[in-house]
Design a protein around this motif. Structure first.
Motif, PDB file in Angstrom:
ATOM      1  N   MET A 165       0.838  -1.218   0.000  1.00  0.00           N
ATOM      2  CA  MET A 165       0.000   0.000   0.000  1.00  0.00           C
ATOM      3  C   MET A 165       0.866   1.257   0.000  1.00  0.00           C
ATOM      4  O   MET A 165       0.595   2.225  -0.720  1.00  0.00           O
ATOM      5  N   SER A 166       1.945   1.172   0.818  1.00  0.00           N
ATOM      6  CA  SER A 166       2.818   2.352   0.909  1.00  0.00           C
ATOM      7  C   SER A 166       3.478   2.604  -0.450  1.00  0.00           C
ATOM      8  O   SER A 166       3.768   3.734  -0.820  1.00  0.00           O
ATOM      9  N   ARG A 167       3.669   1.505  -1.213  1.00  0.00           N
ATOM     10  CA  ARG A 167       4.286   1.635  -2.526  1.00  0.00           C
ATOM     11  C   ARG A 167       3.375   2.426  -3.480  1.00  0.00           C
ATOM     12  O   ARG A 167       3.819   3.279  -4.239  1.00  0.00           O
ATOM     13  N   VAL A 168       2.087   2.151  -3.365  1.00  0.00           N
ATOM     14  CA  VAL A 168       1.120   2.843  -4.223  1.00  0.00           C
ATOM     15  C   VAL A 168       1.101   4.330  -3.876  1.00  0.00           C
ATOM     16  O   VAL A 168       1.146   5.213  -4.746  1.00  0.00           O
ATOM     17  N   LYS A 169       1.086   4.598  -2.558  1.00  0.00           N
ATOM     18  CA  LYS A 169       1.065   5.999  -2.083  1.00  0.00           C
ATOM     19  C   LYS A 169       2.302   6.735  -2.577  1.00  0.00           C
ATOM     20  O   LYS A 169       2.219   7.839  -3.120  1.00  0.00           O
ATOM     21  N   ASP A 170       3.416   6.057  -2.407  1.00  0.00           N
ATOM     22  CA  ASP A 170       4.693   6.631  -2.793  1.00  0.00           C
ATOM     23  C   ASP A 170       4.689   6.958  -4.294  1.00  0.00           C
ATOM     24  O   ASP A 170       5.113   8.017  -4.735  1.00  0.00           O
ATOM     25  N   PHE A 171       4.114   6.002  -5.060  1.00  0.00           N
ATOM     26  CA  PHE A 171       4.076   6.183  -6.501  1.00  0.00           C
ATOM     27  C   PHE A 171       3.285   7.442  -6.852  1.00  0.00           C
ATOM     28  O   PHE A 171       3.733   8.284  -7.618  1.00  0.00           O
ATOM     29  N   PHE A 172       2.102   7.561  -6.223  1.00  0.00           N
ATOM     30  CA  PHE A 172       1.265   8.705  -6.580  1.00  0.00           C
ATOM     31  C   PHE A 172       1.837  10.036  -6.121  1.00  0.00           C
ATOM     32  O   PHE A 172       1.755  11.037  -6.823  1.00  0.00           O
ATOM     33  N   SER A 173       2.455  10.039  -4.933  1.00  0.00           N
ATOM     34  CA  SER A 173       3.018  11.323  -4.489  1.00  0.00           C
ATOM     35  C   SER A 173       4.151  11.729  -5.425  1.00  0.00           C
ATOM     36  O   SER A 173       4.297  12.890  -5.783  1.00  0.00           O
ATOM     37  N   HIS A 174       4.925  10.746  -5.895  1.00  0.00           N
ATOM     38  CA  HIS A 174       5.968  11.045  -6.869  1.00  0.00           C
ATOM     39  C   HIS A 174       5.341  11.545  -8.169  1.00  0.00           C
ATOM     40  O   HIS A 174       5.794  12.508  -8.752  1.00  0.00           O
ATOM     41  N   PHE A 175       4.302  10.820  -8.572  1.00  0.00           N
ATOM     42  CA  PHE A 175       3.710  11.142  -9.870  1.00  0.00           C
ATOM     43  C   PHE A 175       3.164  12.573  -9.896  1.00  0.00           C
ATOM     44  O   PHE A 175       3.257  13.258 -10.909  1.00  0.00           O
ATOM     45  N   LEU A 176       2.628  13.000  -8.740  1.00  0.00           N
ATOM     46  CA  LEU A 176       2.076  14.349  -8.684  1.00  0.00           C
ATOM     47  C   LEU A 176       3.168  15.397  -8.890  1.00  0.00           C
ATOM     48  O   LEU A 176       2.941  16.436  -9.516  1.00  0.00           O
ATOM     49  N   SER A 177       4.359  15.081  -8.372  1.00  0.00           N
ATOM     50  CA  SER A 177       5.419  16.065  -8.567  1.00  0.00           C
ATOM     51  C   SER A 177       6.055  15.935  -9.961  1.00  0.00           C
ATOM     52  O   SER A 177       6.834  16.768 -10.381  1.00  0.00           O
ATOM     53  N   PHE A 178       5.688  14.873 -10.666  1.00  0.00           N
ATOM     54  CA  PHE A 178       6.205  14.622 -12.017  1.00  0.00           C
ATOM     55  C   PHE A 178       5.329  15.368 -13.023  1.00  0.00           C
ATOM     56  O   PHE A 178       4.802  14.802 -13.968  1.00  0.00           O
ATOM     57  N   LYS A 179       5.182  16.696 -12.739  1.00  0.00           N
ATOM     58  CA  LYS A 179       4.165  17.468 -13.474  1.00  0.00           C
ATOM     59  C   LYS A 179       4.333  17.447 -14.992  1.00  0.00           C
ATOM     60  O   LYS A 179       3.437  17.065 -15.724  1.00  0.00           O
ATOM     61  N   LEU A 180       5.512  17.854 -15.406  1.00  0.00           N
ATOM     62  CA  LEU A 180       5.748  17.959 -16.842  1.00  0.00           C
ATOM     63  C   LEU A 180       5.570  16.591 -17.518  1.00  0.00           C
ATOM     64  O   LEU A 180       4.962  16.476 -18.588  1.00  0.00           O
ATOM     65  N   GLY A 181       6.077  15.540 -16.862  1.00  0.00           N
ATOM     66  CA  GLY A 181       5.957  14.184 -17.399  1.00  0.00           C
ATOM     67  C   GLY A 181       4.496  13.775 -17.513  1.00  0.00           C
ATOM     68  O   GLY A 181       4.061  13.234 -18.533  1.00  0.00           O
ATOM     69  N   GLY A 182       3.744  14.066 -16.457  1.00  0.00           N
ATOM     70  CA  GLY A 182       2.316  13.729 -16.461  1.00  0.00           C
ATOM     71  C   GLY A 182       1.604  14.443 -17.594  1.00  0.00           C
ATOM     72  O   GLY A 182       0.795  13.852 -18.321  1.00  0.00           O
ATOM     73  N   PHE A 183       1.948  15.706 -17.761  1.00  0.00           N
ATOM     74  CA  PHE A 183       1.345  16.497 -18.839  1.00  0.00           C
ATOM     75  C   PHE A 183       1.678  15.870 -20.203  1.00  0.00           C
ATOM     76  O   PHE A 183       0.812  15.734 -21.072  1.00  0.00           O
ATOM     77  N   ALA A 184       2.964  15.485 -20.320  1.00  0.00           N
ATOM     78  CA  ALA A 184       3.402  14.907 -21.612  1.00  0.00           C
ATOM     79  C   ALA A 184       2.612  13.638 -21.925  1.00  0.00           C
ATOM     80  O   ALA A 184       2.097  13.472 -23.044  1.00  0.00           O
ATOM     81  N   ILE A 185       2.504  12.762 -20.926  1.00  0.00           N
ATOM     82  CA  ILE A 185       1.792  11.491 -21.163  1.00  0.00           C
ATOM     83  C   ILE A 185       0.329  11.764 -21.533  1.00  0.00           C
ATOM     84  O   ILE A 185      -0.207  11.222 -22.493  1.00  0.00           O
ATOM     85  N   PHE A 186      -0.273  12.683 -20.765  1.00  0.00           N
ATOM     86  CA  PHE A 186      -1.681  12.982 -20.980  1.00  0.00           C
ATOM     87  C   PHE A 186      -1.912  13.574 -22.383  1.00  0.00           C
ATOM     88  O   PHE A 186      -2.790  13.139 -23.120  1.00  0.00           O
ATOM     89  N   LYS A 233      11.310   4.404  -9.757  1.00  0.00           N
ATOM     90  CA  LYS A 233      11.638   4.050 -11.144  1.00  0.00           C
ATOM     91  C   LYS A 233      11.117   2.655 -11.469  1.00  0.00           C
ATOM     92  O   LYS A 233      10.494   2.423 -12.503  1.00  0.00           O
ATOM     93  N   PHE A 234      11.372   1.722 -10.523  1.00  0.00           N
ATOM     94  CA  PHE A 234      10.949   0.342 -10.774  1.00  0.00           C
ATOM     95  C   PHE A 234       9.433   0.214 -10.844  1.00  0.00           C
ATOM     96  O   PHE A 234       8.887  -0.472 -11.711  1.00  0.00           O
ATOM     97  N   THR A 235       8.776   0.882  -9.865  1.00  0.00           N
ATOM     98  CA  THR A 235       7.313   0.806  -9.879  1.00  0.00           C
ATOM     99  C   THR A 235       6.770   1.352 -11.197  1.00  0.00           C
ATOM    100  O   THR A 235       5.876   0.780 -11.825  1.00  0.00           O
ATOM    101  N   TYR A 236       7.336   2.482 -11.621  1.00  0.00           N
ATOM    102  CA  TYR A 236       6.891   3.134 -12.856  1.00  0.00           C
ATOM    103  C   TYR A 236       7.112   2.208 -14.052  1.00  0.00           C
ATOM    104  O   TYR A 236       6.227   2.012 -14.888  1.00  0.00           O
ATOM    105  N   LEU A 237       8.311   1.609 -14.091  1.00  0.00           N
ATOM    106  CA  LEU A 237       8.644   0.712 -15.198  1.00  0.00           C
ATOM    107  C   LEU A 237       7.712  -0.501 -15.207  1.00  0.00           C
ATOM    108  O   LEU A 237       7.147  -0.885 -16.247  1.00  0.00           O
ATOM    109  N   GLU A 238       7.521  -1.088 -14.005  1.00  0.00           N
ATOM    110  CA  GLU A 238       6.645  -2.259 -13.909  1.00  0.00           C
ATOM    111  C   GLU A 238       5.229  -1.920 -14.374  1.00  0.00           C
ATOM    112  O   GLU A 238       4.602  -2.676 -15.117  1.00  0.00           O
TER     113      GLU A 238
END
Ligand code: GP9
Ligand code: MN
Length: 617
Positions: A1-22, A156-161
């Motif tokens: 569960m903590s891994r999921v939380k960690d992923f999302f908190s990272h993803f939120l700060s990954f603004k430009l990347g998120g924008f690019a994907i979207f 990185k690993f979670t994102y890749l997986e």
């Protein structure tokens, strides 16, 4: 569960990347629907198109941090540019060819040039919208200044997986939709619809890279299944077997000539007066379909000479010139001591003809260098058909008899250009200029063929020569088809589109009574039909097709993308239509033919990729 939380908190700060994907996702989906015009038949199709780019886009944007401690904003913008460039390249290619590019095609540009007409013509001002998000991303990047996100190994690993998992889910969903997705990978529309344009390109690259292994791994035993199947489809000969035994053969490849021009008029004048009169004195096959793929003219030549289907991507002339073939020139020389030659006013290297003709067993290729080609006697791709035939006759008179020859015309080629003085009929008056011009170049080609016959009569060859005239492939691509429907006063329906893919096939055997043969067939059937007339049994070759004099109606006419046509049905873009009602019908009606279609295409590919004819005596 903590891994999921960690992923999302990272993803939120990954603004430009998120924008690019979207934004890339939105663009890909829009281009898929609007640009590639992917047919949506079911809810699953819709889901697939929406879902399939996500994993690959995530993976792509991941390269902005996979190998670094911090996310590299500049790389994100660059990767957006790359993905957009790829998408736009696909879009332009699709606009012209209604198809998706393949690796072999990129390599064959050196033999045939790239997209025919000027690429600018294929562009639209709306295309600039594809750049909006990249500009916005650049602006965001500038605004962020030195601000950058640090990424942990774990993230990185979670994102890749996650990216890989999404790609795998996409593939599984694709397989649920079409269980034969990979066995039918020649159906590129189905492939792009199922796994998305980016995964499609990855798959295509993988196939191109592993193809050479088929040759290494093949052995004589691989020929057995094909032999068995091919033998099981052979039929007893008709009364015409051997009707043209020992005669000379002239095949005329009529550039881009579709069957709709036959007996059709513009302003009260016939588009093909000579062919129309010739039909009254020949075998005319009125339901023959163009089965070529990306190799166009060369694919038609390939089918006629080898009895194999063309490759699904690229031209076999360009990709497989080193194979062994049991081609018509080889068979005719061995059995009846025929001399074989091709006549064509273009460069020797075009479609890799010089090399391939040697492999196919031709004694001589009369190409551009054997013709007097001047600015005055040329148009578009080269020498005009009338001077071409005139000069061909003097070459032909020196060739040993009996001969097997192919004369390849050129004037009726896109974009169908012709000087006023050569225009023997009014232009069409449809909303498509391409179609309006096409009428005039076909009319010119018809006149040229008339001169060929006059010359054959004058030099005495006529009586002893069989002339086979065939349209090599469509001239009017889907993009301009509306004009043809206007000319023919027909509705733009899938069934009418399918019928437009018919090419004329006329076989003139002097002394034989005229007959119109309505059997459904394709270019793959030309070779067995010729062999039938010459009285040659072709039982020991690995080849497809059936003599059109005995072809059974329950055998489908197979197209390279897996579509097919039967006596009653048209299977097109994975929809089964009734020819009669022109409406979609239950898929179960087309189902019985699919196995044959897969089997023949698969066997033909195995023969080509494994170079299996080298194992025959
Ligand atoms: C060129 C001629 C035309 O030599 O065969 O080629 P196409 O573009 O129709 O394949
Ligand atoms: Mn052609």
């Amino acid at each position: 569960m903590s891994r999921v939380k960690d992923f999302f908190s990272h993803f939120l700060s990954f603004k430009l990347g998120g924008f690019a994907i979207f934004s890339l996702w939105i663009k890909t989906v829009l281009v898929s629907f609007i640009g590639f015009n992917l047919h949506v038949e079911s809810f699953l199709d819709l889901l697939l198109i929406l879902f399939n780019p996500v994993g690959s886009l995530m993976l792509l944007i991941g390269f902005s941090f996979f190998f670094f401690k911090k996310v590299k904003g500049v790389l994100i913008v660059l990767l957006m540019g790359i993905a957009t460039g790829l998408l736009y390249g696909d879009l332009l290619y699709f606009r012209f060819y209604s198809d998706f590019v393949t690796v072999p095609i990129l390599f064959q540009f050196k033999n045939v040039g790239g997209i025919g007409p000027s690429t600018f013509e294929l562009m639209s001002p709306w295309d600039l919208l594809l750049l909006v998000d990249i500009i916005l991303a650049g602006w965001l990047l500038k605004k962020m200044g030195k601000e950058s996100v640090t990424v942990s190994r774990r993230w990185k690993f979670t994102y890749l997986e996650l990216s890989v998992a999404l790609i795998l889910i996409t593939i599984v969903m694709g397989l649920v939709k079409s269980p034969y997705l990979f066995a039918e990978s020649y159906d590129r529309e189905q492939m792009v619809k199922s796994v998305g344009p980016y995964n499609y390109h990855l798959y295509d690259i993988g196939i191109a890279a592993t193809n050479p292994f088929s040759h290494l791994l093949a052995s004589k035993s691989d020929t057995e299944t094909s032999f068995k199947y091919i033998k099981s489809t052979k039929k007893d000969p008709s009364a015409l077997f051997g009707a043209a035994k020992g005669k000379n053969l002239i095949l005329v490849s009529m550039e881009s000539t579709q069957n709709f021009v036959i007996n059709e008029k513009v302003n009260g004048k016939e588009i093909t007066p000579f062919l129309n009169s010739l039909i009254k004195d020949s075998f005319y096959f009125s339901n023959i379909y163009d089965q070529t793929a990306q190799g166009k003219t060369s694919d038609a030549e390939f089918m006629i000479d080898t009895g194999l289907y063309p490759l699904s991507s690229g031209s076999a002339f360009v990709r497989k010139p080193d194979n062994v073939y049991k081609s018509l020139p080889h068979i005719l020389r061995k059995r009846e001591d025929y001399y074989a030659a091709v006549f064509h006013g273009n460069d020797r290297t075009f479609w890799n003809r010089e090399m391939m003709y040697e492999t196919l067993g031709y004694d001589r290729y009369f190409s551009k260098r054997d013709y007097s080609v001047t600015e005055e006697n040329s148009v578009n791709y080269g020498i005009k058909d009338i001077p071409f035939f005139q000069q061909t006759i003097s070459h032909l008179e020196k060739v040993p008899q009996p001969f097997y020859t192919r004369l390849i015309t050129l004037t009726n080629h896109f974009p169908f250009l012709l000087e006023e003085g050569d225009q023997l009929i009014d232009k069409g008056s449809t909303s498509e200029d391409v179609v309006n011009r096409y009428v005039t170049t076909v009319r010119y080609e018809d006149e040229a063929i008339k001169t060929l016959f006059e010359n054959l009569k004058a030099n005495g060859m006529y009586k002893n020569t069989v002339v086979v005239l065939y349209g090599d492939h469509y001239g009017i691509s889907e993009k301009y088809e509306q004009g043809v429907f206007e000319l023919l006063d027909q509705k733009d329906t899938p069934v009418n589109h399918a019928k437009l893919q018919q090419v004329p096939l006329i076989i003139h055997v002097p002394g034989e009574e005229a007959r119109t043969i309505e059997t459904n067939g394709g270019e793959i059937d030309i070779r067995p039909t010729i062999l039938h007339l010459l009285g040659i049994e072709s039982k020991d070759t690995l080849s497809f097709g059936h003599s059109l004099f005995t072809r059974r109606e329950d055998h489908p006419v197979i197209f390279r993308d897996g579509d097919f046509i039967t006596e009653k049905y048209v299977f097109q873009d994975n929809v089964c239509y009734s020819k009669k009602s022109e409406e979609p019908v239950s898929e179960s009606l087309c189902e019985p033919f699919k196995e044959t279609v897969r089997k023949e295409l698969r066997m033909s590919d195995d023969i080509l990729y494994g170079d299996l004819m080298r194992f025959l005596e």
